[in-house]
Structures are given as C-alpha cells and as structure tokens.
Design a protein around this motif. Structure first.
Motif: not given
Ligand SMILES: C[C@@](CO)(OP(=O)(O)O)[C@H](O)COP(=O)(O)OP(=O)(O)OC[C@H]1O[C@@H](n2ccc(N)nc2=O)[C@H](O)[C@@H]1O
Ligand SMILES: Nc1ncnc2c1ncn2[C@@H]1O[C@H](COP(=O)(O)OP(=O)(O)O)[C@@H](O)[C@H]1O
Length: 334
Positions: A7-10, A47-50, A128-131
């Motif tokens: 809801t707030v990003g990726w 886990q990565l959150r952006w 890389l994939q997330l950003l």
C-alpha cells in the motif's frame, strides 16, 4: 525473487541459494576462477521494502543517507552504508538509468552471512528488480541481469527464477527445467568463511586440466538423477570443490559434517564456499525428522526454538569439538 506492490510502495523477497554441485575448473588470468555449478533458490528469504518519500512525507538528513534516499538494515550485522550490496545495486541502477535515488529502502536479513547461501548477492538482485519498478526505470530482465554481473559473480543467478547451471565466473546461466521440488536441512555453524579466502585456499594442484576431457560428466549425471527422482543417488552425486580444503583446515566443520552424515545416510554437502552444510531429504517430513534428530544430539536448550518468519532456526551444540550453529528445514522455490 518475488517483487510485489504494497500500500505504501514495493516489497521484494530475496531467496537464499544452495550449490548442489560446484566444480572449480581453474584460475583465470583476471584472477577469477572458472566454475561449473548447479544452484537452486530455497525458501529462506531476506526482505526488502521501499517506500517513496512523498508518500511517507519524510525528509532524511542523517547517517549514510542522502536527503532523498535512505537505507536501513535490520536482523544482522551487515553494513548499512554504501558497501552493502543492496546500496551498490541501488546506485548502479540509478547511475545507469540517470535517476537520482529517492525513497526509503529497508533490508531485513534472515539469510545467514558468509554461509555460501548467497544472501548479499540475492539482496543485490532483488534491489535491482525492486527499484526498477519503484523508480519506473522499466529495464528488461536481460538488461538487469547484465547490471547484476557488475555487482558480483553470483548476482545474475537470482534472475534465473529457478535452478540453473552457472558457468564462467558464475554469470553464464543455463536455467534448468523439470527438476522436482527438493527438501533440505541446512546447518550454518557459527564459523563463517570469506569467499575470497576460500578461493585463495585452493591451489593450482587442484585444477586438473585433463579433468574435463573424457570425464564422466558428473553434473549431467546429477541433473539426470534429479529429473528421474532418484534422490538417494542424487544426494551422493552432489559435490563441492571447496569442501575437502575447508574441512582439512577447519576441524570443527569436519566434525559438523560427520555429525550430519551420521544422522543422515544421504550425507551432507557444503554450499558455495561455506560454511553452511545441507542434507537432501526425500520429503518435508523427513527433513523435519532429520532436523529433530540433529537437535536431539546437538541442541543447546538455552536458545532452542528461536523462530524465523520463513523457517525455524535452532541453536546447536555438539560434543567434541563443540559445534555451534543454526539449523533450518527448507525447500526449493520455483
Ligand atoms: C563461491 C560462490 C559459489 O556460488 O558463492 P558463495 O560461497 O560466495 O556464496 C560464488 O562463486 C561467489 O560469488 P560472489 O560472492 O558473487 O563473488 P564475487 O563478489 O564476484 O567475488 C568475490 C571474490 O571471490 C573470488 N571469486 C569469485 C568468483 C569466481 N568465479 N572466482 C573467484 O575467484 C574472487 O577472489 C573475488 O574477489
Ligand atoms: N546485503 C548484504 N547481505 C550480506 N552480506 C553483505 C551484504 N552487503 C554486503 N555484504 C558483505 O558481504 C559479505 C558476504 O556476503 P554473503 O552474501 O553473506 O556471503 P555468501 O555469499 O558466502 O553467503 C558479508 O561479510 C558482508 O560484509
């Protein structure tokens, strides 16, 4: 790796890997080594959150962060500065795409470090994939895989989306279809091994130029056994060029491997340049059973039962020499 909107990003889940086969074929003029490997992603995830600054309405000013881009790490003692592979990936993508990095990137580590489980490489690939999504760069998977190779030999593998034979430095990928879901017990002893030092321990005498001529192609045999579901034989066909060198120099790891082998007739193999070992099991139930047997022999009650969100970790204590570490049950994810 798995990237999804929040809801707030990726958000991205970055899997660990196991090397079911690793042969160091020789040393190259550029200082790297020519490899032949079979790697599988497994269900133990960082886990990565952006989130974007706009949505969070935050302006950052402290630490290693710029005003527009902030990075934080939780879960273990990996660096939270520009040397973190996730940060290197972010800056590489930004420079390539002509984007000024922005937003807040947070990394939660669960994959043990210096384990031969590729945690840092997986984080770099997932970043890389997330950003690529978050910043609207929209590079193809092929272009991202090219960037991945600049970050580390193991990073491109995490774009294969499943098991792959990896050659060259590790960046030449041949994805493998038709392999069954596999179940493992993984033990990460407290002793860690630096990849660079593990390569330095190998000596030229271990690279046999005649090895590839007329040899019985052990990797092809392993793939065939796995495809045919002949898991007992497959477990015996797994191998790792680093293992004998590392076991000779670190008796405590030799002890761990012996303990695992005593409890699991299918044996135990080191992953990557170590120090984690894994045992292949026929089913998830067998993996849990083996993990239980390992605990019964090795467990330290004071830390038993530590829970990880994506698997269970248990502290181990052996007899002679004393072995300390964490054990997980896991399975391939593809
Ligand atoms: C050995 C393997 C097997 O999967 O895994 P890990 O044990 O690290 O998980 C990999 O090849 C590790 O890949 P990665 O961790 O990305 O390595 P890099 O950052 O590129 O290189 C780290 C160091 O390892 C050595 N290196 C790495 C890859 C290679 N093919 N030859 C090498 O000699 C080099 O000394 C290099 O300075
Ligand atoms: N995101 C990251 N996760 C883990 N290690 C990282 C990361 N970024 C940089 N590093 C550095 O890389 C080293 C080895 O990384 P790691 O991926 O854990 O090794 P291995 O490939 O052997 O499992 C660590 O000691 C750490 O200092």
């Amino acid at each position: 790796m798995f990237v999804s909107r929040t809801t707030v990003g990726w958000e991205a889940l970055a899997p660990a890997k196991l090397n079911l086969y690793l042969d160091v074929l020789g040393r190259r003029a550029d200082g790297f080594h020519e490899l032949e490997m079979l790697m599988c992603p497994v269900r133990l995830f960082d886990q990565l959150r952006w989130t974007s600054n706009d949505r969070a309405e935050i302006h950052f000013t402290e630490g290693e962060s710029t005003e527009r881009f902030r990075f934080s790490v939780a879960g273990t003692d990996v660096p939270s500065d520009e040397t973190n592979l996730a940060m290197k990936a972010a800056h590489l993508l930004a420079a390539e795409a002509g984007v000024e990095p922005y937003g807040s990137l947070s990394l939660t580590k669960r994959i043990p470090t210096q384990a031969g489980m590729g945690g840092g490489s997986s984080d770099a690939a997932a970043t890389l994939q997330l950003l690529n999504q978050a910043w609207g760069v929209n590079y193809s998977k092929q272009r991202l895989t090219g960037l991945a190779a600049q970050l580390g030999s193991d990073v491109p593998f995490f774009f294969a989306g499943g098991p792959a034979v990896c050659r060259g430095r590790g960046e030449i990928l041949q994805p493998q279809s038709g392999l069954p879901k596999l179940h493992f017990v993984v033990v990460k002893p407290d002793e860690s091994i630096s990849t660079k030092e593990a390569f330095m321990q190998l000596n030229a005498g271990q690279f046999d130029p005649q090895k590839s001529e007329g040899r019985e192609k052990p990797l092809e045999r392993l793939l065939e056994l796995l495809r045919n579901g002949m898991l007992t034989a497959a477990a015996k066909a797994m191998s790792n060029s680093f293992q004998s060198v590392i076991l000779a120099s670190q008796p405590i790891l030799a002890s761990l491997q012996a303990q695992m082998t005593a409890l699991n007739s299918w044996g135990a193999t080191m992953t990557g340049s170590g120090s984690a070992f894994f045992g292949l099991c026929g089913t998830a139930q067998q993996a849990r059973h083996l993990a239980g047997k390992l605990r019964a022999v090795l467990e330290d009650g004071s830390r038993a039962g530590a829970k990880h969100e994506f698997g269970e970790g248990h502290y181990l204590r052996g007899k002679t020499p004393r072995t300390h570490g964490t054990v997980w049950t896991t399975s391939t994810c593809y």
